[in-house]
Motif scaffolding. Structure first.
Motif, PDB file in Angstrom:
ATOM      1  N   LEU A 118      28.089 -16.968 -24.715  1.00 17.80           N
ATOM      2  CA  LEU A 118      26.711 -17.115 -24.272  1.00 17.80           C
ATOM      3  C   LEU A 118      26.259 -18.568 -24.379  1.00 17.80           C
ATOM      4  O   LEU A 118      26.548 -19.250 -25.360  1.00 17.80           O
ATOM      5  N   CYS A 119      25.534 -19.027 -23.339  1.00 20.95           N
ATOM      6  CA  CYS A 119      24.762 -20.257 -23.484  1.00 20.95           C
ATOM      7  C   CYS A 119      23.383 -19.843 -23.971  1.00 20.95           C
ATOM      8  O   CYS A 119      22.651 -19.170 -23.253  1.00 20.95           O
ATOM      9  N   GLU A 120      23.068 -20.220 -25.180  1.00 19.37           N
ATOM     10  CA  GLU A 120      21.794 -19.785 -25.769  1.00 19.37           C
ATOM     11  C   GLU A 120      20.606 -20.497 -25.127  1.00 19.37           C
ATOM     12  O   GLU A 120      19.480 -20.017 -25.202  1.00 19.37           O
ATOM     13  N   VAL A 121      20.853 -21.630 -24.494  1.00 20.79           N
ATOM     14  CA  VAL A 121      19.768 -22.366 -23.824  1.00 20.79           C
ATOM     15  C   VAL A 121      19.404 -21.680 -22.505  1.00 20.79           C
ATOM     16  O   VAL A 121      18.242 -21.414 -22.224  1.00 20.79           O
ATOM     17  N   CYS A 122      20.426 -21.386 -21.687  1.00 22.38           N
ATOM     18  CA  CYS A 122      20.175 -20.813 -20.353  1.00 22.38           C
ATOM     19  C   CYS A 122      20.187 -19.284 -20.350  1.00 22.38           C
ATOM     20  O   CYS A 122      19.850 -18.671 -19.341  1.00 22.38           O
ATOM     21  N   SER A 123      20.594 -18.669 -21.464  1.00 18.41           N
ATOM     22  CA  SER A 123      20.776 -17.214 -21.528  1.00 18.41           C
ATOM     23  C   SER A 123      21.730 -16.712 -20.441  1.00 18.41           C
ATOM     24  O   SER A 123      21.513 -15.659 -19.852  1.00 18.41           O
ATOM     25  N   GLN A 137      31.817 -24.855 -22.494  1.00 21.42           N
ATOM     26  CA  GLN A 137      30.606 -25.651 -22.319  1.00 21.42           C
ATOM     27  C   GLN A 137      29.839 -25.066 -21.151  1.00 21.42           C
ATOM     28  O   GLN A 137      30.432 -24.754 -20.113  1.00 21.42           O
ATOM     29  N   CYS A 138      28.525 -24.937 -21.282  1.00 27.39           N
ATOM     30  CA  CYS A 138      27.727 -24.354 -20.208  1.00 27.39           C
ATOM     31  C   CYS A 138      27.786 -25.262 -18.976  1.00 27.39           C
ATOM     32  O   CYS A 138      27.486 -26.457 -19.068  1.00 27.39           O
ATOM     33  N   PRO A 139      28.143 -24.711 -17.811  1.00 28.10           N
ATOM     34  CA  PRO A 139      28.194 -25.529 -16.588  1.00 28.10           C
ATOM     35  C   PRO A 139      26.809 -25.986 -16.125  1.00 28.10           C
ATOM     36  O   PRO A 139      26.688 -26.928 -15.351  1.00 28.10           O
ATOM     37  N   GLU A 140      25.756 -25.322 -16.609  1.00 28.23           N
ATOM     38  CA  GLU A 140      24.394 -25.689 -16.201  1.00 28.23           C
ATOM     39  C   GLU A 140      23.828 -26.813 -17.067  1.00 28.23           C
ATOM     40  O   GLU A 140      23.235 -27.760 -16.556  1.00 28.23           O
ATOM     41  N   CYS A 141      23.991 -26.674 -18.412  1.00 29.83           N
ATOM     42  CA  CYS A 141      23.300 -27.608 -19.314  1.00 29.83           C
ATOM     43  C   CYS A 141      24.232 -28.282 -20.313  1.00 29.83           C
ATOM     44  O   CYS A 141      23.780 -29.065 -21.147  1.00 29.83           O
ATOM     45  N   ALA A 142      25.523 -27.945 -20.252  1.00 31.99           N
ATOM     46  CA  ALA A 142      26.546 -28.569 -21.102  1.00 31.99           C
ATOM     47  C   ALA A 142      26.434 -28.213 -22.580  1.00 31.99           C
ATOM     48  O   ALA A 142      27.124 -28.801 -23.412  1.00 31.99           O
TER      49      ALA A 142
HETATM   50 ZN    ZN Z   1      23.253 -23.649 -20.500  1.00 31.18          ZN
END
Ligand code: ZN
Length: 177
Positions: A118-123, A137-142
């Protein structure tokens, strides 16, 4: 009113409500004995003719009502005489619940047999393979992707599945027999 015993069942009330919506519910909840015209129903229930027709058509599409057309000899107008077939409800309901149960079991199996991150920032949730492809690593926000526990979700699905299984085996069969 016909089918009173069936209509006392909250599961059946909910099913009808989902089919016809709140505006159609007065029609669906009070099926008369024998044949009735849409105009008679509209007058009796104090409803718009269009709402009555819409509800009747939904019931017709779900095999819960049928009509026959009669032509008035003098005016030449067609009258639709409707009959309610609520004896088909238990069978319809059982088929719908079986579909739902199948979908839940499939989803539960998927949740059980996959690992998620899970990306906890982007959910946003990723399957293990996707997360690995992204280098965790989240592709949206890293942000770093964290391993995610889905036990609560699986447990909720288990409970829903058990409740459905119980309804299928007990309630509906008992009503249909
Ligand atoms: Zn993210």
């Amino acid at each position: 009113m016909a089918f009173e015993e069936l209509l006392n069942d909250p599961v059946i009330q909910k099913y009808l409500h989902e089919l016809v919506g709140p505006e159609g519910m007065p029609v669906a909840a009070a099926p008369p004995e024998g044949e009735v015209t849409d105009e008679e129903l509209a007058e009796e229930l104090d409803l718009e003719l269009n709402d009555v027709r819409r509800a009747l058509f939904i019931l017709y599409e779900n095999d819960l009502a049928s009509y026959r057309r009669v032509r008035d000899e003098d005016s030449g107008w067609l009258t639709y005489l409707w009959t309610f077939h609520y004896d088909n409800i238990p069978e319809n309901l059982e088929a719908e619940m079986e579909r739902l149960l199948e979908a839940i079991e499939e989803r539960e199996e998927y949740e059980r047999t996959h690992e998620f991150y899970l990306c906890e920032v982007c959910s946003i949730r990723f399957e293990f393979g996707e997360a690995m492809d992204q280098g965790f690593q989240c592709p949206e926000c890293a942000s770093p992707l964290e391993s995610m526990d889905n036990d609560a979700l699986v447990e909720a699905m288990e409970e829903r599945g058990a409740a459905l299984r119980e309804e299928l085996n007990v309630d509906i069969h008992a009503d249909a027999d």
